[in-house]
Design a protein around this motif. Structure first.
Motif, PDB file in Angstrom:
ATOM      1  N   LYS A   4       0.836  -0.992  -0.117  1.00 59.90           N
ATOM      2  CA  LYS A   4      -0.299  -0.021  -0.046  1.00 59.90           C
ATOM      3  C   LYS A   4       0.828   1.579  -0.044  1.00 59.90           C
ATOM      4  N   THR A   5       2.126   0.936   0.317  1.00 58.26           N
ATOM      5  CA  THR A   5       2.907   2.010   0.897  1.00 58.26           C
ATOM      6  C   THR A   5       3.615   3.031  -0.645  1.00 58.26           C
ATOM      7  N   LEU A   6       3.942   1.967  -1.261  1.00 61.25           N
ATOM      8  CA  LEU A   6       4.031   2.146  -2.499  1.00 61.25           C
ATOM      9  C   LEU A   6       4.174   2.366  -3.457  1.00 61.25           C
ATOM     10  N   LYS A   7       2.353   1.586  -3.363  1.00 65.40           N
ATOM     11  CA  LYS A   7       1.321   2.449  -4.818  1.00 65.40           C
ATOM     12  C   LYS A   7       1.396   3.889  -5.039  1.00 65.40           C
ATOM     13  N   GLY A   8       1.591   4.100  -3.271  1.00 71.00           N
ATOM     14  CA  GLY A   8       1.346   5.913  -2.774  1.00 71.00           C
ATOM     15  C   GLY A   8       2.500   6.721  -3.832  1.00 71.00           C
ATOM     16  N   PHE A   9       3.188   5.849  -4.442  1.00 70.63           N
ATOM     17  CA  PHE A   9       4.579   6.501  -5.383  1.00 70.63           C
ATOM     18  C   PHE A   9       5.384   5.791  -6.921  1.00 70.63           C
ATOM     19  N   THR A  10       5.779   7.096  -7.525  1.00 71.81           N
ATOM     20  CA  THR A  10       6.071   6.264  -8.829  1.00 71.81           C
ATOM     21  C   THR A  10       6.974   6.102  -9.311  1.00 71.81           C
ATOM     22  N   ASN A  11       8.005   4.726  -8.580  1.00 67.64           N
ATOM     23  CA  ASN A  11       9.316   5.004  -8.903  1.00 67.64           C
ATOM     24  C   ASN A  11       9.892   4.540  -9.739  1.00 67.64           C
ATOM     25  N   ILE A  12      10.924   5.336 -10.237  1.00 65.30           N
ATOM     26  CA  ILE A  12      11.851   4.670 -11.917  1.00 65.30           C
ATOM     27  C   ILE A  12      13.649   4.938 -11.581  1.00 65.30           C
ATOM     28  N   ALA A  13      13.725   4.489 -12.757  1.00 61.57           N
ATOM     29  CA  ALA A  13      15.406   4.174 -12.545  1.00 61.57           C
ATOM     30  C   ALA A  13      16.129   4.938 -13.582  1.00 61.57           C
ATOM     31  N   LEU A  14      16.735   5.874 -13.235  1.00 60.35           N
ATOM     32  CA  LEU A  14      17.302   6.372 -14.273  1.00 60.35           C
ATOM     33  C   LEU A  14      19.001   5.739 -14.418  1.00 60.35           C
ATOM     34  N   PHE A  15      19.267   5.874 -16.121  1.00 60.31           N
ATOM     35  CA  PHE A  15      21.331   4.563 -15.855  1.00 60.31           C
ATOM     36  C   PHE A  15      21.305   5.914 -16.430  1.00 60.31           C
ATOM     37  N   GLY A  16      23.058   6.283 -16.463  1.00 59.01           N
ATOM     38  CA  GLY A  16      24.385   7.256 -16.918  1.00 59.01           C
ATOM     39  C   GLY A  16      24.630   5.492 -17.599  1.00 59.01           C
ATOM     40  N   VAL A  17      24.641   5.563 -18.918  1.00 56.20           N
ATOM     41  CA  VAL A  17      25.959   4.781 -19.204  1.00 56.20           C
ATOM     42  C   VAL A  17      26.386   5.293 -19.659  1.00 56.20           C
TER      43      VAL A  17
ATOM     44  N   THR B 272      16.279  -4.546 -18.105  1.00 54.32           N
ATOM     45  CA  THR B 272      15.908  -5.704 -17.054  1.00 54.32           C
ATOM     46  C   THR B 272      16.701  -6.039 -15.558  1.00 54.32           C
ATOM     47  N   GLN B 273      17.915  -6.828 -16.100  1.00 52.84           N
ATOM     48  CA  GLN B 273      18.420  -6.757 -14.702  1.00 52.84           C
ATOM     49  C   GLN B 273      18.710  -5.887 -13.622  1.00 52.84           C
ATOM     50  N   ALA B 274      19.015  -4.441 -14.716  1.00 55.37           N
ATOM     51  CA  ALA B 274      19.359  -4.456 -13.228  1.00 55.37           C
ATOM     52  C   ALA B 274      18.976  -3.950 -12.574  1.00 55.37           C
ATOM     53  N   MET B 275      17.146  -3.708 -13.341  1.00 53.74           N
ATOM     54  CA  MET B 275      15.663  -3.062 -12.291  1.00 53.74           C
ATOM     55  C   MET B 275      15.571  -4.097 -11.509  1.00 53.74           C
ATOM     56  N   SER B 276      15.993  -5.356 -11.737  1.00 52.85           N
ATOM     57  CA  SER B 276      15.966  -6.056 -10.818  1.00 52.85           C
ATOM     58  C   SER B 276      16.806  -6.182  -9.833  1.00 52.85           C
ATOM     59  N   MET B 277      17.877  -5.870 -10.040  1.00 53.52           N
ATOM     60  CA  MET B 277      19.527  -6.187  -9.099  1.00 53.52           C
ATOM     61  C   MET B 277      18.308  -4.766  -7.859  1.00 53.52           C
ATOM     62  N   ILE B 278      17.961  -4.096  -8.357  1.00 60.63           N
ATOM     63  CA  ILE B 278      17.518  -2.770  -7.469  1.00 60.63           C
ATOM     64  C   ILE B 278      16.634  -3.340  -6.755  1.00 60.63           C
ATOM     65  N   ASN B 279      15.635  -3.979  -7.509  1.00 62.01           N
ATOM     66  CA  ASN B 279      14.014  -4.601  -6.401  1.00 62.01           C
ATOM     67  C   ASN B 279      14.757  -5.791  -5.345  1.00 62.01           C
TER      68      ASN B 279
ATOM     69  N   ASN C 188      17.551  -6.157  -4.139  1.00 64.63           N
ATOM     70  CA  ASN C 188      18.233  -5.926  -2.836  1.00 64.63           C
ATOM     71  C   ASN C 188      17.659  -4.951  -2.448  1.00 64.63           C
ATOM     72  N   LEU C 189      16.866  -4.311  -2.404  1.00 65.24           N
ATOM     73  CA  LEU C 189      15.697  -3.158  -1.925  1.00 65.24           C
ATOM     74  C   LEU C 189      14.524  -2.729  -1.786  1.00 65.24           C
ATOM     75  N   ASP C 190      14.074  -3.646  -1.893  1.00 60.51           N
ATOM     76  CA  ASP C 190      12.703  -4.195  -2.037  1.00 60.51           C
ATOM     77  C   ASP C 190      12.348  -2.817  -2.130  1.00 60.51           C
ATOM     78  N   LEU C 191      12.268  -1.972  -3.863  1.00 60.65           N
ATOM     79  CA  LEU C 191      11.516  -1.910  -4.634  1.00 60.65           C
ATOM     80  C   LEU C 191      11.114  -2.215  -5.960  1.00 60.65           C
ATOM     81  N   ASN C 192      10.083  -1.506  -6.163  1.00 65.38           N
ATOM     82  CA  ASN C 192       8.799  -2.690  -7.753  1.00 65.38           C
ATOM     83  C   ASN C 192       9.405  -1.503  -8.666  1.00 65.38           C
ATOM     84  N   ILE C 193       9.819  -1.307  -9.393  1.00 68.30           N
ATOM     85  CA  ILE C 193      10.600  -0.466 -10.227  1.00 68.30           C
ATOM     86  C   ILE C 193       9.832  -1.769 -11.466  1.00 68.30           C
TER      87      ILE C 193
END
Length: 374
Positions: free
Chosen positions: A67-80, A138-145, A147-152
């Protein structure tokens, strides 16, 4: 006479109504024109819709339906850090979590330090920026999610040239720098210019101020073009290591946002024409337009880095054979992250995060919270 006056009033009323209708029609036509132009510009983006990448991104089961995360839009920004035009491969030199509060429109940024020792997928522990190189966004977002309990599930990726070009379109940025930052920025400009194919003029170095002022005191504000500001973002080998580098990156982002909000339509049009072809994302055009519609109401809030409690240096390198940033511990850092981003004071990390935290502490031998000297 009364009938005549009543007839005149009706005609006036019809004229007024017609005027309002015409005005509304003009607004609608104008809006449709702007939408069409923006929609046309969106075709320049590298929008990843060939396969449903979002469905392949891993999210810890304990996080799904939060319910907490539903109140936020989480986005991954990558500088390659990629010398090629394809920004969906290569090392992610920069990884930033952008979290938008859907109610207040406040945007918080958290930089994930590129050398953080985490599970990047397939139960492999190493520097977290290797996830992007191994499996793209895809793998980078999975890694973030995981390890950090996020839903990006959405990302935006750019390279050096995209950032430099956007800054040039905005007319450059006024950046406060110390002596050591100015010196390093000039040095980094050589490679940044070669990689981007863009020009710059070195800033003449002032007289050396001495040890006491070298690191901490601001020399002044310097007007930087795209190559210079991008080089400033890349500075790493100074006091503070990657922690200070990511602070510089978030500082530049705040300056870009501030200037973009005041930019003319022609300037924004130039940015869309020149920068969009260098951006990769898995947002749909409609999602991007929806985000863009609210851009003026967004406000940049606090920024931070992850992990905020860590160990770096020779002790780590000798222990695991890698020059990494070890979170001490992962579990406590994830708690602090959720408190910072979402105001969740009593967050309890998932079992997966706890298991990974125990592994990192056991494998490295660093199980207690300790922040290294910078």
């Amino acid at each position: 006479m009364a009938k005549k006056n009543k007839s005149v009033r009706r005609r006036r009323k019809r004229r007024v109504l017609f005027g309002i209708e015409l005005f509304v029609l003009l607004i609608l036509v104008g809006g449709l024109f702007i939408y069409a132009k923006v929609n046309e510009k969106m075709n320049k983006l590298d929008i990843d819709t060939s396969s449903d990448e979002a469905s392949k991104v891993e999210v810890n089961e304990a996080v799904v339906g939060s319910k907490t995360l539903k109140g936020f839009t989480n986005i991954a920004l990558f500088g390659v850090d990629n010398r090629k035009e394809d920004v969906k491969s290569g090392q992610s030199d920069t990884t930033i979590i952008a979290s938008i509060n859907n109610d207040t429109k406040e945007v918080k940024l958290v930089s994930l330090y590129r050398d953080t020792y985490l599970n990047i997928g397939n139960d492999k522990y190493t520097k977290c920026n290797a996830a992007y190189n191994n499996g793209g966004p895809t793998q980078a977002m999975s890694m973030i999610n995981t390890n950090l309990d996020l839903n990006i599930t959405n990302y935006v990726a750019v390279n050096f040239k995209a950032l430099a070009t956007a800054i040039d379109c905005l007319g450059g940025l006024d950046v406060e720098m110390t002596y050591v930052e100015l010196k390093n920025m000039n040095d980094y400009c050589v490679e940044t210019s070669e990689v981007t194919g863009m020009d710059y003029e070195p800033i003449e170095m002032p007289e050396y101020p001495g040890d006491d002022k070298q690191e901490s005191e601001i020399l002044g504000s310097f007007h930087l073009n795209g190559v210079q500001a991008t080089s400033y973002c890349r500075i790493r080998y100074t006091s503070g290591w990657d922690m200070r580098r990511t602070e510089r990156q978030r500082y530049i982002i705040s300056l870009i946002v501030e200037k973009a909000k005041k930019a003319s339509l022609s300037t924004l049009n130039d940015i869309m024409d020149q920068v969009f072809p260098m951006i990769a994302t898995d947002f749909s055009k409609s999602e991007l337009i929806k985000l863009g519609m609210g851009i003026l109401s967004y406000k940049l809030g606090e920024t931070s880095g992850f992990p905020n409690s860590s160990l770096v240096g020779d002790e780590v390198k000798n222990a695991i054979g890698l020059d990494c940033v070890v979170p001490t511990t992962l579990e406590t850092n994830v708690k602090a992250l959720h408190q910072f981003l979402f105001g969740d004071q009593a967050y309890e990390p998932s079992d997966i995060v706890k298991q990974r935290s125990d592994y990192i502490a056991g494998h490295t031998g660093f199980g207690n919270s300790y922040v290294s000297d910078e």
